[in-house]
Design a protein around this motif. Structure first.
Motif, PDB file in Angstrom:
ATOM      1  N   TYR A 172      -5.611   7.149  -2.657  1.00 29.32           N
ATOM      2  CA  TYR A 172      -4.850   5.904  -2.845  1.00 29.32           C
ATOM      3  C   TYR A 172      -5.807   4.761  -3.141  1.00 29.32           C
TER       4      TYR A 172
ATOM      5  N   TYR B 187       3.754  -0.187  -0.590  1.00 32.35           N
ATOM      6  CA  TYR B 187       3.352   1.106  -1.168  1.00 32.35           C
ATOM      7  C   TYR B 187       3.953   1.167  -2.560  1.00 32.35           C
TER       8      TYR B 187
ATOM      9  N   ILE C 117      -1.604   0.781  -2.139  1.00 26.42           N
ATOM     10  CA  ILE C 117      -1.037   0.102  -0.971  1.00 26.42           C
ATOM     11  C   ILE C 117      -1.667  -1.297  -0.883  1.00 26.42           C
TER      12      ILE C 117
ATOM     13  N   ILE D 182       7.676   4.020   4.555  1.00 28.98           N
ATOM     14  CA  ILE D 182       6.542   4.514   3.754  1.00 28.98           C
ATOM     15  C   ILE D 182       6.041   5.858   4.307  1.00 28.98           C
TER      16      ILE D 182
END
Ligand SMILES: N[C@@H](CCC(=O)N[C@@H](CS)C(=O)NCC(=O)O)C(=O)O
Length: 220
Positions: A39, A66, A9, A79
């Motif tokens: 992430y 994203y 992200i 998202i």
């Protein structure tokens, strides 16, 4: 952060809020934490946001974006919905409950967030205009109208429609942006609702991660 993740992200290189968690990457981090997806975060400067490489990811030159493999998304609603559809935990299984949870996601972004953003515009971008002092109370009252309606609907419930969902995640995220104005505290059940959201372990992890990222970078 996890070196094995496929998800990246984007977030502000220097968040204007200095780590209060109000930048919109926090809601995406929160959704990923709720479903336990690791992430990576790629920081983007204000200047880089408006350059072709970032505009190819986000047509409006904003964060967050994203990316997961070939998929690139922008808009936090899209998202969070994608994350909620890919994993269990943020949307109910029952079709009707699921549709209602998605309705609350839209309500948060489309009905409750706009007047809250108007206040930010009035206070920051229009601060020096001669009519701002006269306009501010009107903008505040438009927020109050929405908070009053939301407060009446929530009543004494824990969450908006049964179990915690992506609708609550976005609504709490949006309401947090009204807290600095003092308006949220005028509605004790909404203030308690937001506090319940903030108390969730996934929110706390998301908040801590963005704070570690932005801490010490406050620009004023
Ligand atoms: N509707 C968009 C709004 C995105 C947005 O406003 N992002 C802000 C950060 S929270 C931003 O990038 N601001 C810098 C700019 O617009 O230049 C979403 O929900 O993702």
């Amino acid at each position: 952060m996890d070196v094995l993740t496929t998800i990246t992200i984007t977030a502000f290189e220097r968040s204007p809020d200095g780590g209060q968690g109000l930048a919109r990457d926090t809601r995406v981090r929160w959704a990923l934490e709720e479903v336990r997806q690791p992430y990576r975060v790629r920081p983007v400067s204000f200047q880089a946001m408006k350059e072709p490489a970032h505009l190819a990811l986000h047509p409006f030159g904003q964060i967050p974006t994203y990316q997961d493999g070939d998929l690139t998304l922008f808009e936090t609603g899209a998202i969070v919905l994608h994350i909620a559809q890919q994993h269990t935990g943020l949307l109910p299984d029952d079709a009707g409950s699921r549709a209602r949870a998605i309705a609350w996601m839209f309500a948060a972004l489309n009905t409750v967030e706009p007047p809250i953003l108007e206040l930010t515009t009035a206070k920051i971008l229009e601060r020096d205009r001669p009519w701002t002092a006269e306009r501010l109370p009107l903008v505040m009252d438009r927020i109050r109208d929405r908070l009053k309606q939301l407060s009446a609907r929530l009543g004494g419930a824990e969450w908006l429609d049964g179990a915690f969902s992506a609708g609550d995640l976005l609504m709490v995220s949006v309401l947090l942006r009204s807290r600095p104005s003092g308006l949220l505290d005028e509605y004790p059940n909404l203030a308690a609702y937001v506090a319940r959201g903030e108390a969730r372990p996934a929110y706390r992890r998301a908040f801590a991660a963005q704070l570690a990222f932005n801490g010490g970078q406050q620009t004023g």
